[in-house]
Design a protein around this motif. Structure first.
Motif, PDB file in Angstrom:
ATOM      1  N   GLY A 160       0.802  -1.219   0.000  1.00 43.16           N
ATOM      2  CA  GLY A 160       0.000   0.000   0.000  1.00 43.16           C
ATOM      3  C   GLY A 160       0.830   1.261   0.000  1.00 43.16           C
ATOM      4  N   GLN A 161       2.148   1.144  -0.198  1.00 48.83           N
ATOM      5  CA  GLN A 161       2.996   2.323  -0.222  1.00 48.83           C
ATOM      6  C   GLN A 161       2.923   2.992  -1.592  1.00 48.83           C
ATOM      7  OE1 GLN A 161       6.565   0.266   0.768  1.00 48.83           O
ATOM      8  NE2 GLN A 161       6.484   0.847   2.912  1.00 48.83           N
ATOM      9  N   GLN A 162       3.090   4.286  -1.604  1.00 49.75           N
ATOM     10  CA  GLN A 162       2.969   5.033  -2.849  1.00 49.75           C
ATOM     11  C   GLN A 162       4.246   4.923  -3.671  1.00 49.75           C
ATOM     12  OE1 GLN A 162       1.072   8.791  -2.354  1.00 49.75           O
ATOM     13  NE2 GLN A 162       1.972   9.634  -4.183  1.00 49.75           N
ATOM     14  N   VAL A 163       4.068   4.701  -4.959  1.00 43.99           N
ATOM     15  CA  VAL A 163       5.179   4.617  -5.901  1.00 43.99           C
ATOM     16  C   VAL A 163       4.912   5.622  -7.011  1.00 43.99           C
ATOM     17  CG1 VAL A 163       6.520   3.115  -7.406  1.00 43.99           C
ATOM     18  CG2 VAL A 163       5.374   2.160  -5.395  1.00 43.99           C
ATOM     19  N   ARG A 164       5.828   6.544  -7.226  1.00 45.77           N
ATOM     20  CA  ARG A 164       5.626   7.559  -8.250  1.00 45.77           C
ATOM     21  C   ARG A 164       6.459   7.251  -9.495  1.00 45.77           C
ATOM     22  NH1 ARG A 164       2.552  11.631  -6.990  1.00 45.77           N
ATOM     23  NH2 ARG A 164       2.200  12.223  -4.822  1.00 45.77           N
ATOM     24  N   ARG A 165       5.915   7.661 -10.622  1.00 48.49           N
ATOM     25  CA  ARG A 165       6.658   7.543 -11.874  1.00 48.49           C
ATOM     26  C   ARG A 165       7.124   8.927 -12.278  1.00 48.49           C
ATOM     27  NH1 ARG A 165       4.785   4.742 -17.588  1.00 48.49           N
ATOM     28  NH2 ARG A 165       6.733   5.127 -18.697  1.00 48.49           N
ATOM     29  N   VAL A 171       9.866   5.567  -8.578  1.00 43.09           N
ATOM     30  CA  VAL A 171      10.530   5.927  -7.322  1.00 43.09           C
ATOM     31  C   VAL A 171       9.644   5.503  -6.162  1.00 43.09           C
ATOM     32  CG1 VAL A 171      11.483   7.796  -5.936  1.00 43.09           C
ATOM     33  CG2 VAL A 171      11.660   7.890  -8.428  1.00 43.09           C
ATOM     34  N   TRP A 172      10.228   4.818  -5.172  1.00 44.12           N
ATOM     35  CA  TRP A 172       9.486   4.404  -3.986  1.00 44.12           C
ATOM     36  C   TRP A 172      10.457   4.295  -2.818  1.00 44.12           C
ATOM     37  CZ3 TRP A 172      11.115   1.257  -7.850  1.00 44.12           C
ATOM     38  CH2 TRP A 172      11.796   0.096  -7.519  1.00 44.12           C
ATOM     39  N   HIS A 173       9.940   3.990  -1.645  1.00 44.62           N
ATOM     40  CA  HIS A 173      10.762   3.857  -0.442  1.00 44.62           C
ATOM     41  C   HIS A 173      10.585   2.464   0.144  1.00 44.62           C
ATOM     42  CE1 HIS A 173      10.571   8.249  -0.793  1.00 44.62           C
ATOM     43  NE2 HIS A 173      11.659   8.284  -0.055  1.00 44.62           N
ATOM     44  N   THR A 174      11.669   1.932   0.668  1.00 45.74           N
ATOM     45  CA  THR A 174      11.609   0.652   1.366  1.00 45.74           C
ATOM     46  C   THR A 174      12.172   0.842   2.767  1.00 45.74           C
ATOM     47  OG1 THR A 174      13.795  -0.031   0.576  1.00 45.74           O
ATOM     48  CG2 THR A 174      11.895  -0.679  -0.748  1.00 45.74           C
ATOM     49  N   ARG A 175      11.789  -0.049   3.659  1.00 44.38           N
ATOM     50  CA  ARG A 175      12.240   0.054   5.035  1.00 44.38           C
ATOM     51  C   ARG A 175      12.965  -1.236   5.391  1.00 44.38           C
ATOM     52  NH1 ARG A 175       8.449   1.285  10.250  1.00 44.38           N
ATOM     53  NH2 ARG A 175       8.077  -0.939  10.133  1.00 44.38           N
ATOM     54  N   ARG A 176      14.125  -1.110   5.978  1.00 43.99           N
ATOM     55  CA  ARG A 176      14.888  -2.291   6.337  1.00 43.99           C
ATOM     56  C   ARG A 176      15.373  -2.183   7.772  1.00 43.99           C
ATOM     57  NH1 ARG A 176      20.198  -1.505   6.941  1.00 43.99           N
ATOM     58  NH2 ARG A 176      21.165   0.367   6.071  1.00 43.99           N
ATOM     59  N   PRO A 177      15.561  -3.321   8.483  1.00 40.66           N
ATOM     60  CA  PRO A 177      16.112  -3.274   9.821  1.00 40.66           C
ATOM     61  C   PRO A 177      17.566  -2.833   9.780  1.00 40.66           C
ATOM     62  CG  PRO A 177      15.030  -5.378   9.381  1.00 40.66           C
ATOM     63  CD  PRO A 177      15.178  -4.661   8.071  1.00 40.66           C
ATOM     64  N   ASP A 215       4.138   4.135  10.665  1.00 44.93           N
ATOM     65  CA  ASP A 215       3.261   3.385   9.778  1.00 44.93           C
ATOM     66  C   ASP A 215       4.022   2.937   8.538  1.00 44.93           C
ATOM     67  OD1 ASP A 215       1.188   2.408   8.169  1.00 44.93           O
ATOM     68  OD2 ASP A 215      -0.242   3.857   8.963  1.00 44.93           O
ATOM     69  N   ASP A 216       3.971   1.647   8.230  1.00 43.77           N
ATOM     70  CA  ASP A 216       4.645   1.113   7.050  1.00 43.77           C
ATOM     71  C   ASP A 216       4.137   1.736   5.759  1.00 43.77           C
ATOM     72  OD1 ASP A 216       6.466  -0.604   8.179  1.00 43.77           O
ATOM     73  OD2 ASP A 216       5.086  -2.297   8.254  1.00 43.77           O
ATOM     74  N   GLN A 217       2.904   2.190   5.747  1.00 46.86           N
ATOM     75  CA  GLN A 217       2.314   2.707   4.515  1.00 46.86           C
ATOM     76  C   GLN A 217       2.771   4.112   4.183  1.00 46.86           C
ATOM     77  OE1 GLN A 217      -1.934   2.340   4.962  1.00 46.86           O
ATOM     78  NE2 GLN A 217      -1.932   0.258   4.161  1.00 46.86           N
TER      79      GLN A 217
END
Length: 350
Positions: A160-165, A171-177, A215-217
């Motif tokens: 449900g994360q937003q991805v832009r063109r 372009v999008w964002h990811t989350r990592r430990p 929030d992950d989203q």
């Protein structure tokens, strides 16, 4: 000459080993007072350390309240110093105003689980796995006039994360430990902790579990919530405890509920507008000002039954009064099917 980083390093060493002389290391903008670190004045503590009866650091609270750019740099130095000199001491990064609003007794905080997460900006010729192209819609860019956006300009990934063109790039964002490296990306801390809070109903302090997280989203949407009575020992357990029973049952049946903030939408295959009207539901559009379950959340179309149950389809919107939205628009499933709307399990604060 003493720098602000020298002060935050001294504070971090003071966390591990109390030093009565730590307050001597200071600059005009950052200084140490007892077990607190301040930026520009006692009105803005950067961090506080709480100790057990043996004087050992039990938890460090890092203030994430909105601040000036220079105080933001002080926060950055504080977190880096703690990571270097006191990495084994549990740390919670949270707005102190949120802790106050939740009536949490700070000295009673006991961390059960904590971790760091880092948002990384990603881009590529193809969208991330699970991305779904949305229908055309109206949007505003940088406060400018609304314009049509083509179907390929905006997609959503499976989370449900937003991805832009942007041009020919997604372009999008990811989350990592793990810890952040260098100035970017930005690191956020989340924690599950037990604490007492002032219960106005009983007039006493009551114990509870709290989750401080993002929030992950959304790239940066902080929340602090009290958990329902449960035996959560990890952050994953806490997130699962926030799901209502209906959502867990739907997931077990292979359905995929949608979510925006504290609102869940459970797919209802086969449910039609005619069936809802036959059940005496009132169907309204977002333009009428209808809200979901008395919250700041709304949807493109809302069906309200006489008993108060609500169904929605289209997209979720967050529309608080007098402040910007905390959540981006979220599609509800395929945006055509009706979904049952249920809130998460956060109890009402007494």
């Amino acid at each position: 000459m003493t720098s602000n980083r020298d002060v935050t390093d001294t504070f971090a060493r003071h966390v591990r080993r109390p030093d009565d002389r730590a307050h001597r290391v200071r600059t005009r903008s950052v200084w140490i007072g007892g077990d607190s670190l301040y930026s520009y004045g006692s009105h803005f503590p950067l961090a506080r350390v709480f100790r057990d009866l043996d004087g050992m650091a039990r938890v460090v609270l890092i203030n994430d309240d909105t601040s000036s750019r220079t105080t933001g740099k002080h926060k950055f130095h504080t977190q880096r110093s703690l990571d270097h000199y006191a990495s084994d001491v549990p740390a919670i990064r949270a707005p102190f105003s949120a802790l106050t609003a939740a009536r949490i007794v700070e000295e009673s905080i006991r961390v059960l689980d904590w971790r760091n997460h880092t948002w990384r900006r990603r881009c590529g010729d193809q969208p991330p796995p699970g991305a779904v192209i949305t229908a055309a819609h109206q949007t505003r860019w940088r406060g400018g006039p609304a314009r049509d956006v083509a179907d390929t300009d905006l997609v959503w990934n499976a989370a449900g994360q937003q991805v832009r063109r942007l041009g020919d790039q997604y372009v999008w964002h990811t989350r990592r430990p793990g810890p952040a490296v260098g100035l970017f990306p930005t690191e956020y801390r989340e924690a599950l902790f037990a604490a007492d809070y002032h219960n106005f109903e009983s007039g006493r302090r009551s114990p509870a579990l709290f989750l401080s997280s993002w929030d992950d989203q959304d790239t940066r949407s902080y929340f602090l919530c009290q958990l329902p009575p449960c035996d959560a020992d990890t952050i994953e357990d806490a997130l699962e405890a926030l799901k209502p029973e209906a959502v867990r049952l739907a997931e077990a049946m292979g359905r995929h509920p949608s979510r925006q903030g504290d609102m869940f939408a459970i797919p209802m295959p086969g449910l039609t507008s005619s069936q809802l009207r036959h059940a005496h539901a009132t169907i309204t559009r977002r333009s009428t000002g209808a809200m979901l379950l008395g919250t700041n959340h709304t949807a493109s179309m809302i069906a309200t039954l006489p008993d108060g149950r609500q169904y929605a389809r289209g997209c979720f919107y967050h529309a608080p009064t007098g402040r910007p939205a905390d959540h981006a628009r979220r599609p509800i499933g395929d945006r055509r099917q009706w979904h049952a709307v249920v809130p998460n399990t956060v109890p009402l604060l007494n």
